[in-house]
Write a protein that holds these residues in place. Sequence first.
Motif, PDB file in Angstrom:
ATOM      1  N   ASP A 122      36.023  40.900  36.663  1.00  0.00           N
ATOM      2  CA  ASP A 122      37.182  40.211  36.105  1.00  0.00           C
ATOM      3  C   ASP A 122      38.333  41.185  35.833  1.00  0.00           C
ATOM      4  OD1 ASP A 122      38.617  38.046  35.041  1.00  0.00           O
ATOM      5  OD2 ASP A 122      38.074  38.675  33.009  1.00  0.00           O
ATOM      6  N   LYS A 123      39.548  40.834  36.290  1.00  0.00           N
ATOM      7  CA  LYS A 123      40.768  41.604  36.039  1.00  0.00           C
ATOM      8  C   LYS A 123      40.670  43.055  36.529  1.00  0.00           C
ATOM      9  CE  LYS A 123      42.423  38.810  32.173  1.00  0.00           C
ATOM     10  NZ  LYS A 123      42.922  38.800  30.798  1.00  0.00           N
ATOM     11  N   THR A 124      40.051  43.241  37.666  1.00  0.00           N
ATOM     12  CA  THR A 124      40.001  44.557  38.302  1.00  0.00           C
ATOM     13  C   THR A 124      40.448  44.420  39.754  1.00  0.00           C
ATOM     14  OG1 THR A 124      37.689  44.292  38.983  1.00  0.00           O
ATOM     15  CG2 THR A 124      38.090  45.326  36.824  1.00  0.00           C
ATOM     16  N   CYS A 125      40.731  45.540  40.396  1.00  0.00           N
ATOM     17  CA  CYS A 125      41.187  45.483  41.787  1.00  0.00           C
ATOM     18  C   CYS A 125      40.886  46.790  42.503  1.00  0.00           C
ATOM     19  CB  CYS A 125      42.691  45.184  41.848  1.00  0.00           C
ATOM     20  SG  CYS A 125      43.730  46.522  41.235  1.00  0.00           S
ATOM     21  N   ILE A 126      40.950  46.723  43.827  1.00  0.00           N
ATOM     22  CA  ILE A 126      40.841  47.893  44.691  1.00  0.00           C
ATOM     23  C   ILE A 126      42.156  48.020  45.447  1.00  0.00           C
ATOM     24  CG2 ILE A 126      39.627  48.949  46.631  1.00  0.00           C
ATOM     25  CD1 ILE A 126      37.158  47.332  45.832  1.00  0.00           C
ATOM     26  N   ILE A 127      42.696  49.236  45.499  1.00  0.00           N
ATOM     27  CA  ILE A 127      43.949  49.474  46.219  1.00  0.00           C
ATOM     28  C   ILE A 127      43.699  50.476  47.345  1.00  0.00           C
ATOM     29  CG2 ILE A 127      45.321  49.026  44.158  1.00  0.00           C
ATOM     30  CD1 ILE A 127      45.818  52.065  43.991  1.00  0.00           C
ATOM     31  N   SER A 128      44.698  50.676  48.197  1.00  0.00           N
ATOM     32  CA  SER A 128      44.562  51.608  49.312  1.00  0.00           C
ATOM     33  C   SER A 128      44.977  53.019  48.906  1.00  0.00           C
ATOM     34  CB  SER A 128      45.425  51.152  50.489  1.00  0.00           C
ATOM     35  OG  SER A 128      46.799  51.240  50.160  1.00  0.00           O
ATOM     36  N   SER A 132      48.076  54.316  46.538  1.00  0.00           N
ATOM     37  CA  SER A 132      47.755  55.251  45.456  1.00  0.00           C
ATOM     38  C   SER A 132      48.695  56.449  45.491  1.00  0.00           C
ATOM     39  CB  SER A 132      46.301  55.711  45.592  1.00  0.00           C
ATOM     40  OG  SER A 132      46.025  56.780  44.695  1.00  0.00           O
ATOM     41  N   GLU A 133      48.950  56.964  46.694  1.00  0.00           N
ATOM     42  CA  GLU A 133      49.826  58.127  46.822  1.00  0.00           C
ATOM     43  C   GLU A 133      51.301  57.742  46.680  1.00  0.00           C
ATOM     44  OE1 GLU A 133      48.693  59.515  50.645  1.00  0.00           O
ATOM     45  OE2 GLU A 133      46.813  60.448  49.959  1.00  0.00           O
ATOM     46  N   GLU A 134      51.677  56.576  47.233  1.00  0.00           N
ATOM     47  CA  GLU A 134      53.081  56.159  47.184  1.00  0.00           C
ATOM     48  C   GLU A 134      53.548  55.900  45.756  1.00  0.00           C
ATOM     49  OE1 GLU A 134      55.555  55.179  49.487  1.00  0.00           O
ATOM     50  OE2 GLU A 134      54.545  55.868  51.292  1.00  0.00           O
ATOM     51  N   MET A 168      48.092  47.236  56.675  1.00  0.00           N
ATOM     52  CA  MET A 168      49.529  47.030  56.822  1.00  0.00           C
ATOM     53  C   MET A 168      50.286  47.244  55.514  1.00  0.00           C
ATOM     54  SD  MET A 168      49.717  43.843  59.497  1.00  0.00           S
ATOM     55  CE  MET A 168      51.462  44.115  59.783  1.00  0.00           C
ATOM     56  N   ASP A 169      49.680  47.956  54.580  1.00  0.00           N
ATOM     57  CA  ASP A 169      50.347  48.245  53.304  1.00  0.00           C
ATOM     58  C   ASP A 169      51.593  49.096  53.504  1.00  0.00           C
ATOM     59  OD1 ASP A 169      48.433  46.864  51.957  1.00  0.00           O
ATOM     60  OD2 ASP A 169      47.510  48.594  50.974  1.00  0.00           O
ATOM     61  N   THR A 170      52.663  48.714  52.829  1.00  0.00           N
ATOM     62  CA  THR A 170      53.863  49.555  52.744  1.00  0.00           C
ATOM     63  C   THR A 170      54.219  49.704  51.272  1.00  0.00           C
ATOM     64  OG1 THR A 170      55.429  47.715  52.849  1.00  0.00           O
ATOM     65  CG2 THR A 170      54.690  48.649  54.952  1.00  0.00           C
ATOM     66  N   SER A 171      55.121  50.596  50.969  1.00  0.00           N
ATOM     67  CA  SER A 171      55.447  50.852  49.563  1.00  0.00           C
ATOM     68  C   SER A 171      56.022  49.634  48.866  1.00  0.00           C
ATOM     69  CB  SER A 171      56.445  52.012  49.462  1.00  0.00           C
ATOM     70  OG  SER A 171      57.642  51.694  50.148  1.00  0.00           O
ATOM     71  N   SER A 172      56.648  48.711  49.614  1.00  0.00           N
ATOM     72  CA  SER A 172      57.276  47.546  48.994  1.00  0.00           C
ATOM     73  C   SER A 172      56.495  46.253  49.204  1.00  0.00           C
ATOM     74  CB  SER A 172      58.692  47.368  49.533  1.00  0.00           C
ATOM     75  OG  SER A 172      58.667  47.184  50.931  1.00  0.00           O
ATOM     76  N   LYS A 173      55.408  46.330  49.994  1.00  0.00           N
ATOM     77  CA  LYS A 173      54.628  45.114  50.261  1.00  0.00           C
ATOM     78  C   LYS A 173      53.202  45.517  50.602  1.00  0.00           C
ATOM     79  CE  LYS A 173      54.842  40.839  52.973  1.00  0.00           C
ATOM     80  NZ  LYS A 173      55.569  40.109  54.036  1.00  0.00           N
ATOM     81  N   GLU A 325      56.523  53.968  60.377  1.00  0.00           N
ATOM     82  CA  GLU A 325      57.110  54.840  59.352  1.00  0.00           C
ATOM     83  C   GLU A 325      56.059  55.659  58.622  1.00  0.00           C
ATOM     84  OE1 GLU A 325      58.566  52.873  55.714  1.00  0.00           O
ATOM     85  OE2 GLU A 325      57.913  50.984  56.644  1.00  0.00           O
ATOM     86  N   TYR A 326      54.795  55.243  58.714  1.00  0.00           N
ATOM     87  CA  TYR A 326      53.715  55.996  58.085  1.00  0.00           C
ATOM     88  C   TYR A 326      52.932  56.826  59.109  1.00  0.00           C
ATOM     89  CZ  TYR A 326      54.650  53.076  54.051  1.00  0.00           C
ATOM     90  OH  TYR A 326      55.267  52.451  52.997  1.00  0.00           O
TER      91      TYR A 326
END
Length: 825
Positions: A122-128, A132-134, A168-173, A325-326
């Motif tokens: 509950d209320k947790t997540c995994i990110i790329s 994390s670096e951006e 397809m992660d970008t800093s704004s999306k 761009e990455y």
Amino acid sequence: MIEKKSRLFLLVFSIAISTMLLVSSIGVLKVILNSYSSAYTIGHEGAEIVISSKNNMFFKEDDINFLGVKDSVGEIDYTGIMSHENEDNEMVYVTLRGKKLNQVEKNYNNKIISGNINDLEDKTCIISQRISEEHNLELGDYLKILISREEVELKIVGICGNTGAFYMDTSSKYSVIVNYTYMQEFFDVEDVYNVIFAKTSEDTINEGIDLFQSVEDNKNFDANPLYDDEALSVEYAAFFISMYAMLGFVMIMCFVIIYGAFNLVLNERLPEIGTFLSQGATKRKVKNLLYLESVCYGFLGGLFGNLAGVVVLYIINRKISPLAEYGIIEKFSIDIIYLIIGLVFAMVLSFFAAALPIRKINRLSVKDIILNNFYVPVKTGWAGFFIGIGMIAIAMVGAISNGKWTVDFSYITSVFVIVGIVLLASKLIDLITRKICGLVKERSSILFLAFNNIRTSRVLMANIILIIITLFSSISINAVSKSIIDTINSAYYNLEYNIAINNILPNTDDKSTTDSILEKIENQDFIIKESINPFYKINGHVDQVNTYTIAAYPDRFQKYMAYLQLDTGENKKVFDEFTKEKSPQLVVTEKLLDKLDKKVGDTVTIKINDIENDFKIIGAIDGKMYFSGLFAFIHYDHMKESYGLEETSTITFQVTTEDDKAKIEIDKLIYEYGATSITKTEEVASQISATETLCQSLILFSNLIIIIAVLGVVNNMLVGLFQRKRELALLSSVGMSNNTRNRMLMTESVLTVFWAIVIVVPYSFLVVKIISKFMKWIGMPVDVKLYPNSVMLTILITVIGIILATIPIFIKSRKISIIDEMRYE
């Protein structure tokens, strides 16, 4: 030796450029589609199809018949925005992908860099790792996200490699993975999804979708590819056609260059050919040997052209890769069939271009060949002259007339306008120079000889034709590039708005986000209420034709879209009627009407999100450059009622203050909804930037054409020198000095450019009119104009190039021996 290597380079280079453009043209569409499909497939764990409900946000898996698809995985996905303490920060969109824990373990267990999948509760997540670096995020940090204007905090319990949902992660999306049970609790639902990803069970994606949609149980569900290949094809259509147009220009020049090069080859090897013939070899065998040589040149040029084409496609793949761009480039591949086509094309082109000079051997006696007498004077027949006049006449009618046929057949008149002047030029120059020769004969021997040589020399006439084609190509390409930018500038600056609101996200409230935003901006004193114009821009199908459907209030859109001149003439009558009539009616562009093969008064079916409704066509307008002139227009209310779409694509309006200041205030009002705003100035800059790549490539290509032409002229001049050695030796024998001879050769070079300029500059006004029709035919209705500065620069570069190309001729002419050339006289 250096000359032969230079000629070999010229031949191979010109053939390679043509082959490169052909391979690039036929392969670019697949490269673009593969790049997008690869990115979307990886981003959805190998899925190819997305399934959603037409009527409800959530649905049960048991309600679906999965015929046509396989490996289905359901999720509850929702897009929110990052909550910032400073609301002036960049808008960041975060998609929460609610996945079941067993699916997360299956796809990401070996890709977690830090943290633990089992902590995903509950209320947790995994990110790329990329995010994390951006954003300088670590395990234990919290993400504050606004979902339907409700702020939630998600603790980061895992950082994963940049793959799968994170690809397809970008800093704004970007995406974050959350537990499916958390999304159920948040939306107060159970055992439902709002999206299902799957693979096709058939041979192709479209076959799987068609089979799925054919099942009666699935009538309330939509199945679509992850990306729209039809929309991509339409978007890049003008680019493809531009490449084929460039290929046409280069093929003509390549043909002339190969023709001239083989003329030079034959001149150099006449003694060798004469020896073969004197020893019993037949002309047929000699020609076959030369044909084989031409095919070998084509094979070599084709190899280099294929290599260059692959490089061009690889660069295009890098440019259009969604994550370029990455530094992430989608997998690149090219069908071997394209390379085979390129190689065959190169050999065929080289064979036919070389065939004309090789066939001249039939007209020479063995004596002429042995005596190195291969000079063939130019024959300016009347047949080509009158055919050229006929072609130009047809082109002029096509340029002046406004009938629909002038656009439909513009690709033919575009050929006629160039081929016609090429056929006409030789005889026209011959007629005029005859008169000039009579006038200057007693005044200047150098001018007389130069004019007379141009009239009688096939090589010098070929140089004029080559320069004419070069100038037309370069001037036309530069005119198209600059006209596109000017048209886009004009189109967007003529739109009646100051600020546009985009990226309007749906929410879970009873009131739509669009209605909430409209309510807020209508209460602002600095906004002109009458100018507020919400409208939809939705990609769909009108009678199977993939196009955009725009839905707006007709009277508001009529004022906003000043670019299309909807408030004048016939357009005003159509929209005035449209404003009064509330029944299901639509206005289409003339281009779409033609593509549908319909007429005003007919009924068509508009399909959006797999929902179909019938509309009656009440009028057609010129769509100009707006959506490439291909769209349909319906009433705002019909989009909401008939297709159930609550959130508009855009809301535009005018303000009474400075645009930048108004934008700051608007951003504060709409921030909580996740929408973004843009000023008209910013949007114009964005649209011009989007076309810069095409325009820059066209301008670069026009410069390349000039380089190829100069090399071809050098080659032709060397041919002329070989053919005229006896003539030049004779002039030297009667007292012509080296300096005088050089002045004559330089005068010839200047006159070849002079004749080309005299013909091209006035004739270009007709050419650009034809090109304007051609641009409309390919879906880019641009009024192409000549730009004096650009024309002058092109002419200057060409003149300098041709004068420099004459220098090697001076050097070679000094080596002519009077005794060697006159020994048989």
